[in-house]
Design a protein around this motif. Structure first.
Motif, mmCIF file in Angstrom:
data_model
loop_
_atom_site.group_PDB
_atom_site.id
_atom_site.type_symbol
_atom_site.label_atom_id
_atom_site.label_comp_id
_atom_site.label_asym_id
_atom_site.label_seq_id
_atom_site.Cartn_x
_atom_site.Cartn_y
_atom_site.Cartn_z
ATOM 1 N N TRP A 1 0.864 -1.197 0.000
ATOM 2 C CA TRP A 1 0.000 0.000 0.000
ATOM 3 C C TRP A 1 0.896 1.241 0.000
ATOM 4 O O TRP A 1 1.641 1.470 0.959
ATOM 5 N N LEU A 2 0.782 2.017 -1.081
ATOM 6 C CA LEU A 2 1.622 3.212 -1.216
ATOM 7 C C LEU A 2 1.040 4.400 -0.452
ATOM 8 O O LEU A 2 -0.169 4.573 -0.374
ATOM 9 N N VAL A 3 1.935 5.219 0.082
ATOM 10 C CA VAL A 3 1.551 6.486 0.716
ATOM 11 C C VAL A 3 2.272 7.606 -0.013
ATOM 12 O O VAL A 3 3.502 7.650 0.019
ATOM 13 N N PRO A 4 1.570 8.508 -0.719
ATOM 14 C CA PRO A 4 0.117 8.473 -0.911
ATOM 15 C C PRO A 4 -0.285 7.477 -1.998
ATOM 16 O O PRO A 4 0.553 7.088 -2.812
ATOM 17 N N THR A 5 -1.555 7.114 -1.992
ATOM 18 C CA THR A 5 -2.148 6.294 -3.049
ATOM 19 C C THR A 5 -2.889 7.240 -3.984
ATOM 20 O O THR A 5 -3.740 8.000 -3.541
ATOM 21 N N ARG A 6 -2.540 7.190 -5.267
ATOM 22 C CA ARG A 6 -3.044 8.209 -6.194
ATOM 23 C C ARG A 6 -4.274 7.786 -6.980
ATOM 24 O O ARG A 6 -4.849 8.574 -7.724
ATOM 25 N N ASP A 7 -4.645 6.525 -6.845
ATOM 26 C CA ASP A 7 -5.794 6.031 -7.611
ATOM 27 C C ASP A 7 -6.423 4.889 -6.829
ATOM 28 O O ASP A 7 -5.711 4.110 -6.191
ATOM 29 N N LEU A 8 -7.743 4.758 -6.883
ATOM 30 C CA LEU A 8 -8.419 3.752 -6.059
ATOM 31 C C LEU A 8 -8.262 2.339 -6.599
ATOM 32 O O LEU A 8 -8.552 1.373 -5.907
ATOM 33 N N LEU A 9 -7.791 2.198 -7.844
ATOM 34 C CA LEU A 9 -7.705 0.857 -8.418
ATOM 35 C C LEU A 9 -6.290 0.459 -8.840
ATOM 36 O O LEU A 9 -5.833 -0.637 -8.519
#
Lengths: 277, 277
Positions: free
Chosen positions: B210-218
């Protein structure tokens, strides 16, 4: 937006409250207070950055003069930040001065560089237990807001109502939850945990909608009626559990509502509260 | 990426499997099979669109010729689609032909125009019960994959391991779960529900970060080690529960890994599987 169901029990229009984040790019707190008064919205929930900008005394006076109810102060929490203790003490004092119905806690996510969610959650519990006696003394109920799991790393490691209520059970009196539909609508145990929470633990009820598609993990919330959340059903559960407080509209919307005329936003809130929730 | 913990129990390198979605923009299924063979990756999980493109017989032959284990077929499910029954029957036949260890079910979200999550969930349970006898007969275990709550509306209304296991308990034999860290890492009941699932119910274990930040929901998943998921801890729980199968790397990554040379992607998977999981 979908057609309202004519058979549902209508929401009490006097229970609409404005969370000022909904118009945060357009209005100062002073303007938001005037806007609520002008449009007949009876509740308001300020954020602390805008409160500091206006000045606490000025805000208390303006809110009182307009007869508004402070349905919550946003926010305490972020227990992983360095100055968390002082900051939460100040937040409690401010909430007391405002006569806020609760201080909303956004508890914070993983500390920088950590992957230890279990430890972060323990730390949150310990931290709340440290500020709770002061909150009780000040008569300020603390409302843990479980945030959507997609915000677990960055904003809050309390992510379900069940988890928040387990913390409340450990900590006792003076603490409860803020139920924000955006964060909990998906939860298969939502109805069960709302019943468990009941009147004693539900300190605030926040509304907005989940857009399909959602273009951003933080700032793409929808206006009530524009998404897929079954708002009348969830309100039914919340009010059925004994909660009789306000319905606080909190819409972070970079691409839409933050771009609009704020009086239009408030008028739309009122119409959608009546027709879609 | 963070430094690996030298004290953790190392993962068995022969247990790495490639979910072909990880290189879906770069490679056909035939190329992915050759790539795995070339790089010594012993498991593969194909997607059905690529399988159709290659042809089922060709795929079965190539996978057999290279001695690969099919750790899952992606995917059945989407029970809200119109042709769901025929489509799931075909998926079971394909999984049988491939000797797949399971058919992964992404169950589908809300039907078009509906806000009734409770009804959608009931429908999913009914639909699975309709295909389960055929799956049992074909010797194809069905693996419900709970998806992250942020995908509840569009892709899957089963969103926690607890909820998936409750469905399994109702349906009986021949059904279990695919535990994908991306979807469940945040869950405060994760350890408890992995223990509950045990060897009997855990049919697949998927890894990424899980990336921080996550730039896309999919499509913004991270390579193992690049995010905040405590992968060694979760693997410890999964293997501690009795699961001894593959670790299937599934990384949807529009902005990063889908842009890279696929042989580099596979080499990185091997290194990160060894060092970060």
């Amino acid at each position: 937006m979908s057609a309202p169901d004519p058979d549902r029990a209508l929401p009490d229009p006097s229970k609409l409250s404005l969370n000022t984040a909904t118009v945060k790019t357009q209005w100062t707190l002073a303007q938001a207070i005037e806007g609520c008064a002008r449009q007949g919205i009876r509740g308001i929930a300020p954020w602390r950055d805008k409160l500091a900008e206006m000045g606490l005394k000025q805000a208390v006076m303006a809110i009182k003069a307009n007869g508004l109810t402070v349905t919550g102060l946003c926010r305490g929490g972020f227990f992983t930040a360095r100055n968390w203790l002082d900051d939460n003490r100040r937040a409690i004092e401010e909430a007391h001065a405002l006569g806020a119905q609760c201080l909303v806690l956004v508890v914070g996510g993983l500390p920088e560089g950590s992957k230890d969610l279990i430890r972060a959650r323990e730390r949150v519990k310990e931290s709340i237990s440290m500020i709770l006696p002061e909150a009780r003394k000040a008569g300020v109920p603390l409302a843990i807001e479980p945030l959507h799991p997609m915000q677990a790393a960055e904003r809050a490691c309390i992510n379900t109502l069940e988890q928040a209520l387990d913390v409340c059970d450990v900590l006792g009196e003076g603490i409860g939850v803020a139920v924000d539909v955006y964060h909990v609508w998906w939860d298969p145990k939502l109805q069960q945990q709302i019943e468990r929470a009941g009147k004693k633990r539900i300190l605030a009820y926040h509304i907005c909608d989940w857009l399909v598609p959602t273009r951003d993990l933080l700032n793409d919330r929808g206006m009530m009626g524009d998404g897929v959340i079954d708002l009348p059903r969830i309100r039914g559960w919340v009010e059925g559990s004994g909660y009789s407080g306000f319905h606080e509209a909190e819409i972070f919307s970079e691409l839409n509502w933050w771009q609009r005329d704020p009086d239009e936003v408030l008028a739309t809130l009122k119409q959608r509260h009546r027709d879609c929730t």
